[in-house]
Design a protein around this motif. Structure first.
Motif, short mmCIF file in Angstrom:
data_model
loop_
_atom_site.label_atom_id
_atom_site.label_comp_id
_atom_site.label_asym_id
_atom_site.label_seq_id
_atom_site.Cartn_x
_atom_site.Cartn_y
_atom_site.Cartn_z
N GLY A 99 0.81 -1.22 0.00
CA GLY A 99 0.00 0.00 0.00
C GLY A 99 0.84 1.26 0.00
N MET A 100 2.01 1.22 0.66
CA MET A 100 2.92 2.37 0.60
C MET A 100 3.31 2.67 -0.84
SD MET A 100 5.70 2.12 3.69
CE MET A 100 6.53 3.60 3.12
N GLY A 101 3.68 1.61 -1.56
CA GLY A 101 4.05 1.80 -2.96
C GLY A 101 2.91 2.32 -3.80
N VAL A 102 1.72 1.79 -3.55
CA VAL A 102 0.54 2.26 -4.29
C VAL A 102 0.28 3.74 -4.00
CG1 VAL A 102 -1.96 2.04 -4.49
CG2 VAL A 102 -0.53 -0.01 -4.46
N SER A 103 0.37 4.12 -2.72
CA SER A 103 0.14 5.52 -2.36
C SER A 103 1.16 6.43 -3.02
CB SER A 103 0.20 5.68 -0.84
OG SER A 103 -0.88 5.02 -0.21
N ALA A 104 2.44 6.02 -2.99
CA ALA A 104 3.48 6.84 -3.61
C ALA A 104 3.29 6.93 -5.12
CB ALA A 104 4.86 6.25 -3.29
N GLY A 105 2.96 5.79 -5.75
CA GLY A 105 2.77 5.80 -7.20
C GLY A 105 1.54 6.58 -7.62
N THR A 106 0.48 6.48 -6.84
CA THR A 106 -0.74 7.23 -7.15
C THR A 106 -0.49 8.74 -7.03
OG1 THR A 106 -2.13 5.42 -6.35
CG2 THR A 106 -3.15 7.59 -6.46
N TYR A 107 0.28 9.11 -6.01
CA TYR A 107 0.61 10.54 -5.86
C TYR A 107 1.53 11.00 -6.99
CZ TYR A 107 1.68 15.01 -3.71
OH TYR A 107 1.82 16.35 -3.48
N ALA A 108 2.45 10.13 -7.42
CA ALA A 108 3.32 10.47 -8.54
C ALA A 108 2.50 10.70 -9.81
CB ALA A 108 4.35 9.36 -8.77
N CYS A 109 1.48 9.87 -10.01
CA CYS A 109 0.59 10.06 -11.18
C CYS A 109 -0.14 11.39 -11.10
CB CYS A 109 -0.41 8.91 -11.25
SG CYS A 109 0.26 7.36 -11.89
N LYS A 110 -0.53 11.77 -9.89
CA LYS A 110 -1.20 13.07 -9.71
C LYS A 110 -0.24 14.20 -10.08
CE LYS A 110 -3.61 15.85 -6.20
NZ LYS A 110 -2.82 17.09 -6.45
N LEU A 111 1.03 14.06 -9.70
CA LEU A 111 2.01 15.08 -10.04
C LEU A 111 2.20 15.18 -11.56
CD1 LEU A 111 4.74 14.38 -7.32
CD2 LEU A 111 3.19 16.34 -7.41
N VAL A 112 2.25 14.03 -12.21
CA VAL A 112 2.39 14.01 -13.67
C VAL A 112 1.26 14.80 -14.32
CG1 VAL A 112 2.33 12.55 -15.73
CG2 VAL A 112 3.69 11.85 -13.74
N LYS A 113 0.05 14.57 -13.84
CA LYS A 113 -1.12 15.25 -14.39
C LYS A 113 -1.13 16.73 -14.03
CE LYS A 113 -6.18 15.18 -14.39
NZ LYS A 113 -7.40 14.49 -13.87
N ASP A 114 -0.92 17.04 -12.74
CA ASP A 114 -0.99 18.43 -12.30
C ASP A 114 0.08 19.30 -12.93
OD1 ASP A 114 -3.10 17.66 -10.72
OD2 ASP A 114 -1.98 17.72 -8.81
N LYS A 115 1.27 18.72 -13.13
CA LYS A 115 2.38 19.48 -13.71
C LYS A 115 2.43 19.38 -15.23
CE LYS A 115 5.38 18.96 -9.63
NZ LYS A 115 5.64 20.40 -9.40
N ASN A 116 1.48 18.58 -15.77
CA ASN A 116 1.42 18.37 -17.22
C ASN A 116 2.78 17.94 -17.76
OD1 ASN A 116 0.11 18.30 -19.71
ND2 ASN A 116 0.65 20.43 -20.19
N LEU A 117 3.34 16.92 -17.11
CA LEU A 117 4.67 16.44 -17.48
C LEU A 117 4.58 15.53 -18.70
CD1 LEU A 117 6.08 15.58 -13.94
CD2 LEU A 117 6.55 17.62 -15.32
N SER A 118 5.43 15.78 -19.66
CA SER A 118 5.50 14.94 -20.85
C SER A 118 6.75 14.08 -20.76
CB SER A 118 5.56 15.82 -22.11
OG SER A 118 5.71 15.04 -23.27
N ASN A 119 6.57 12.76 -20.86
CA ASN A 119 7.69 11.83 -20.73
C ASN A 119 8.52 12.09 -19.47
OD1 ASN A 119 7.09 10.55 -23.25
ND2 ASN A 119 8.11 12.25 -24.31
N PRO A 120 7.90 12.10 -18.31
CA PRO A 120 8.64 12.39 -17.08
C PRO A 120 9.65 11.31 -16.73
CG PRO A 120 6.47 11.55 -16.56
CD PRO A 120 6.49 11.76 -18.05
N VAL A 121 10.75 11.72 -16.14
CA VAL A 121 11.75 10.79 -15.65
C VAL A 121 11.42 10.50 -14.18
CG1 VAL A 121 14.19 10.38 -15.16
CG2 VAL A 121 13.50 11.65 -17.22
#
Length: 353
Positions: free
Chosen positions: A166-188
């Protein structure tokens, strides 16, 4: 996390969204119809207190935990002892913290000989402590297994765990939110794991990867550290050399995160959104200061929750929020994300690295 801790199947300040807080908020009330919310009072913290919080039958609880050689483990031990002090009807016998399975077995043998009413045990090795825990159960002493599971269901009356996947899921879900909120294209996206041979590390990495799939992302750069400050700094330095640009970084452990932050400061590399793990106080202060965006909780209240459950079981009580009249056999705590929006709520319970 220390090298000695690496032999565990471990792991982190928690809180209102975990069951720990739910137990406090509910007052760990009994299912006796005479015990109703109307009989509750308000504590200074704003949580409802119930008749179950009033002194009842005196119980003796034996507690055996690990050596406090890591910030999270120190918090585990101190929180358990602090929780016991809240209850006038609890006498807590505390064994010396150890990473030696043989010594811990002898500690449990002593508790059995002393005929304690319940045992709360965070084993240095779940499999190694299974036999003696089963012996305690067979002697009529309920065992509350914390964090590192025994290899037999007969070794514990109740098990309380953190959620590594669940820790990994929470971190990955938040990372996805950052990708969307920051409109990141091909993020590293980079990841600094713990010890790769441990199931807990494997679970965290799998949860992270699975959550990233939801937004079409993968981990581009990954290194494994050893849950220590030194290894965090070394592996982060290596990662920075391999990746000239990082958009999102997830570090599994806030203690090794002290070294990660040192490497970032030394290289003057703060372009990435830095997500931590476990819930240390220093990580939360970094969030307030803008040096981190989030950390994911791995509750260091697990043993404290174990004390509460041991008291209820020994006194023949249950949890009022459940229709079931007895304490559950297995509880998995939540892995919430702490950000600048809720950090003040979590900071008082963060552990010091």
């Amino acid at each position: 996390m220390s090298a000695s801790l690496s032999r565990s199947t471990k792991r982190v300040a928690v809180l209102a969204v975990t069951l720990s807080t739910a137990l406090v908020a509910a007052g760990c009330t009994s299912n006796d119809p005479a015990t109703t919310p109307a009989a509750s009072t308000q504590t200074s913290a704003g949580n409802a207190a119930s008749d179950n919080d009033a002194p009842g039958k005196k119980v003796v609880i034996g507690f055996s935990g690990p050596a406090a050689d890591h910030g999270w483990l120190g918090a585990i031990n101190s929180a358990a002892q602090a929780e016991a002090k809240k209850h006038a009807d609890v006498e807590l016998k505390v064994a010396e913290g150890t990473n030696d399975a043989s010594l811990q077995i002898s500690q449990i043998e002593t508790f059995i000989n002393d005929k304690v009413d319940a045992i709360v045990l965070l084993p240095t090795d779940g499999a190694a402590l299974t036999e003696v825990a089963t012996k305690a159960m067979n002697a009529g002493i309920p065992v509350i297994n914390v964090d590192r599971e025994f290899s037999s269901p007969f070794a514990a009356r109740a098990t309380i765990l953190g959620d590594n996947y669940g820790m990994g899921v929470s971190a990955g879900t938040y990372a996805c939110k950052l990708v969307k909120d920051k409109n990141l294209s091909n993020p590293v996206i980079a990841e600094i794991a713990g010890i790769d041979s441990l199931p807990l590390t494997q679970d965290r990495s799998k949860g992270f990867a699975d959550a990233l799939k939801a937004c079409g992302q993968t981990v581009d750069n990954r290194v494994a550290a050893e849950f220590t400050v030194e290894s965090g700094e070394k592996q982060m330095s290596n990662l920075l050399q391999a990746a000239p640009k990082i958009d999102i970084l997830w570090n599994h452990d806030d203690d090794q995160g002290v070294g990660v932050m040192a490497a970032l400061d030394q290289a003057n590399r703060h372009e990435m959104a830095f997500i931590g793990g476990a819930g240390s106080a220093n990580a939360m202060r970094w969030i307030k200061d803008g040096k981190m965006v989030a950390t994911v909780i791995y509750p260091p209240t697990q043993a404290a929750d174990g004390i509460k459950l041991a008291r209820l079981i020994a006194q023949g009580k249950g949890i009022s929020d459940l229709v079931q009249v007895e304490v559950p056999r297995r509880i998995v705590l939540n892995a919430p994300v702490v950000t600048k929006d809720n950090v003040d709520q979590y900071l008082p319970l963060g552990f010091e690295s």
